[in-house]
Design a protein around this motif. Structure first.
Motif, short mmCIF file in Angstrom:
data_model
loop_
_atom_site.label_atom_id
_atom_site.label_comp_id
_atom_site.label_asym_id
_atom_site.label_seq_id
_atom_site.Cartn_x
_atom_site.Cartn_y
_atom_site.Cartn_z
N PRO A 178 120.98 70.42 70.75
CA PRO A 178 120.17 69.21 70.90
C PRO A 178 120.71 68.13 69.99
O PRO A 178 121.32 68.40 68.95
N ASP A 179 120.47 66.86 70.34
CA ASP A 179 121.01 65.74 69.58
C ASP A 179 120.66 65.81 68.10
O ASP A 179 121.49 65.50 67.23
N GLU A 180 119.43 66.23 67.79
CA GLU A 180 118.99 66.20 66.40
C GLU A 180 119.69 67.24 65.53
O GLU A 180 119.60 67.19 64.30
N TYR A 181 120.40 68.21 66.15
CA TYR A 181 121.08 69.24 65.37
C TYR A 181 122.60 69.05 65.34
O TYR A 181 123.31 69.90 64.82
N LEU A 182 123.08 67.95 65.86
CA LEU A 182 124.53 67.71 65.85
C LEU A 182 125.01 67.45 64.42
O LEU A 182 124.29 66.87 63.61
N PRO A 183 126.23 67.89 64.09
CA PRO A 183 126.75 67.67 62.74
C PRO A 183 127.02 66.19 62.48
O PRO A 183 127.25 65.41 63.42
N PRO A 184 126.98 65.77 61.23
CA PRO A 184 127.21 64.35 60.88
C PRO A 184 128.53 63.84 61.43
O PRO A 184 129.52 64.56 61.50
N ASN A 185 128.53 62.57 61.81
CA ASN A 185 129.70 61.94 62.42
C ASN A 185 129.68 60.47 62.02
O ASN A 185 128.62 59.89 61.83
N LYS A 186 130.84 59.88 61.91
CA LYS A 186 130.90 58.45 61.59
C LYS A 186 130.58 57.59 62.82
O LYS A 186 130.38 56.38 62.69
N ILE A 187 130.55 58.22 64.00
CA ILE A 187 130.20 57.52 65.24
C ILE A 187 128.78 57.87 65.63
O ILE A 187 128.44 59.06 65.74
N LEU A 188 127.95 56.87 65.86
CA LEU A 188 126.56 57.07 66.24
C LEU A 188 126.39 56.75 67.72
O LEU A 188 127.03 55.83 68.25
N PHE A 189 125.53 57.49 68.38
CA PHE A 189 125.22 57.27 69.80
C PHE A 189 123.80 56.72 69.88
O PHE A 189 122.85 57.36 69.45
N LEU A 190 123.66 55.53 70.45
CA LEU A 190 122.36 54.87 70.55
C LEU A 190 121.80 55.04 71.96
O LEU A 190 122.52 54.87 72.95
N GLN A 191 120.52 55.36 72.05
CA GLN A 191 119.83 55.49 73.32
C GLN A 191 118.51 54.74 73.25
O GLN A 191 118.03 54.40 72.18
N GLN A 192 117.94 54.50 74.43
CA GLN A 192 116.65 53.82 74.54
C GLN A 192 116.72 52.40 74.01
O GLN A 192 115.77 51.89 73.40
N ILE A 193 117.84 51.72 74.26
CA ILE A 193 117.99 50.32 73.85
C ILE A 193 117.30 49.44 74.88
O ILE A 193 117.59 49.54 76.08
N PRO A 194 116.40 48.56 74.48
CA PRO A 194 115.75 47.66 75.44
C PRO A 194 116.77 46.78 76.15
O PRO A 194 117.80 46.41 75.58
N SER A 195 116.50 46.47 77.40
CA SER A 195 117.45 45.70 78.21
C SER A 195 117.69 44.30 77.67
O SER A 195 118.72 43.67 77.97
N MET A 247 111.99 48.53 68.02
CA MET A 247 112.60 47.35 68.61
C MET A 247 111.51 46.31 68.90
O MET A 247 110.32 46.63 68.90
N PRO A 248 111.88 45.05 69.16
CA PRO A 248 110.90 43.99 69.38
C PRO A 248 109.88 44.29 70.48
O PRO A 248 108.73 43.83 70.41
N ASN A 249 110.26 45.06 71.48
CA ASN A 249 109.32 45.37 72.57
C ASN A 249 108.46 46.59 72.26
O ASN A 249 107.69 47.05 73.10
N GLY A 250 108.62 47.14 71.05
CA GLY A 250 107.81 48.29 70.64
C GLY A 250 108.46 49.63 70.91
O GLY A 250 107.98 50.66 70.43
N GLU A 251 109.57 49.63 71.67
CA GLU A 251 110.25 50.90 71.96
C GLU A 251 111.03 51.37 70.74
O GLU A 251 111.56 50.57 69.98
N ARG A 252 111.09 52.70 70.57
CA ARG A 252 111.77 53.28 69.42
C ARG A 252 113.22 53.58 69.76
O ARG A 252 113.52 54.27 70.75
N LEU A 253 114.13 53.08 68.93
CA LEU A 253 115.55 53.32 69.13
C LEU A 253 115.88 54.76 68.77
O LEU A 253 115.48 55.26 67.71
N LYS A 254 116.60 55.44 69.63
CA LYS A 254 117.05 56.81 69.35
C LYS A 254 118.50 56.77 68.90
O LYS A 254 119.38 56.31 69.63
#
Length: 260
Positions: A178-195, A247-254
C-alpha cells in the motif's frame, strides 16, 4: 481480441534506415515497470488522448515486452505530433522513448478499412502469422539462448531453471505494498489534486520545503503529479508536512512516495 503492432527495430545493418516510416501507431519504451499495468495504460490513454482519438493502448506483462507499449491513433499526423511533443516526457519517474511502430496495429487496420474492417483485419492477421516463424528465427536473443542450451547439453550439464532475481522479487513486493508503507523516496506522488490547482500552485506549496528539484504534471491528468527533491531526507520532510494538506476546495491532498 488483442491488438498487435510490431516494435521498432533494435538495430539494422550499417547504412540502412533506422527510423520506421510514419504511421498511426507509436512504439513507447522505457516505461516504469513497477507501475500496475492497468494504471499505466490508463495514464497513457489520458496523456495521448489530448492529441486526438486513441484507438488502442496495448501493453503486456511478459518479460520480453515489459516497459513497452503501443498507442494507436486514427491519423498519422496526430501520431507524429504526439511523438514530437511527448517523447522524453517523464511518466512515473522515467522519460519515455517514442518512435513509430514498424507496422499498423489491429485497431488501425480495422478503422482504416471502414465497412470492410473485419475482413481486412483477418487478412492482416494471416499475413502476420505467416511472417512470425521468420521473425522468430531471426531473433538474436532466442538464438543465443538456443546455443547456450546446446552447449550445456553437449557438456552434460543440466540447463538450470530460471529463478527470479532478488532485485526483481523486491520490485514485485514493493509494487504490492500500500502507498503508506512504501520506502522513503526523493520523488513524491501526488493524488487527489483539485482540477483548479495549477502547476504554479504546487510549486509554491512544495517550494516551501528545502531542495525542491521540480514539479511534474501529466497532460490530461490534472488529479495527479510528481514532485522531486534533490535528496531523500528533503522528500521525507515534504511528504510528512503535506500529506493530508487541505486544498482550497476542502479536499485533502494525498502524498506518497513514488514506487522505486
Amino acid at each position: 481480441m488483442a491488438d498487435v503492432a510490431t516494435r521498432a527495430p533494435a538495430s539494422q545493418p550499417a547504412g540502412a534506415t533506422t527510423d520506421p516510416e510514419p504511421n498511426e501507431t507509436l512504439y513507447i519504451q522505457n516505461l516504469n515497470e513497477n507501475v500496475k499495468l492497468s494504471v499505466l495504460k490508463q495514464s497513457l490513454e489520458a496523456l495521448f488522448s489530448t492529441y486526438g482519438k486513441v484507438l488502442s493502448v496495448v501493453a503486456h506483462t511478459n518479460l520480453r515486452m515489459r516497459g513497452q507499449a503501443f498507442v494507436s491513433f486514427k491519423s498519422r499526423d496526430v501520431a507524429a505530433k504526439a511523438m514530437r511533443e511527448v517523447n522524453g516526457f517523464p511518466l512515473y519517474g522515467k522519460a519515455m522513448r517514442i518512435t513509430f511502430a514498424r507496422s499498423k496495429s489491429d485497431s488501425v487496420v480495422r478503422y482504416l478499412a471502414g465497412a470492410d474492417g473485419e475482413s481486412a483485419l483477418e487478412a492482416h492477421k494471416r499475413a502476420r502469422l505467416a511472417e512470425k516463424p521468420l521473425k522468430r528465427r531471426r531473433n538474436i536473443l532466442r538464438e543465443r539462448e538456443m546455443q547456450r542450451k546446446r552447449k550445456a547439453a553437449e557438456a552434460g550439464v543440466p540447463v538450470e531453471s530460471v529463478e527470479p532475481k532478488s532485485g526483481s522479487l523486491a520490485r514485485v513486493q514493493a509494487n504490492q505494498l500500500p502507498d503508506e508503507y512504501l520506502p522513503p523516496n526523493k520523488i513524491l506522488f501526488l493524488q487527489q489534486i483539485p482540477s483548479t490547482t495549477t502547476r504554479d500552485d504546487l510549486q509554491k506549496l512544495f517550494g516551501a520545503y528545502p531542495n525542491l528539484l521540480e514539479v511534474r504534471t501529466i497532460p490530461g491528468r490534472s488529479d495527479i503529479a510528481f514532485v522531486e527533491y534533490n535528496d531523500i531526507p528533503s522528500g521525507v520532510q515534504a511528504r510528512e508536512a503535506t500529506n493530508g494538506y487541505a486544498m482550497p476546495n476542502g479536499e485533502r491532498l494525498k502524498v506518497s512516495y513514488a514506487r522505486a
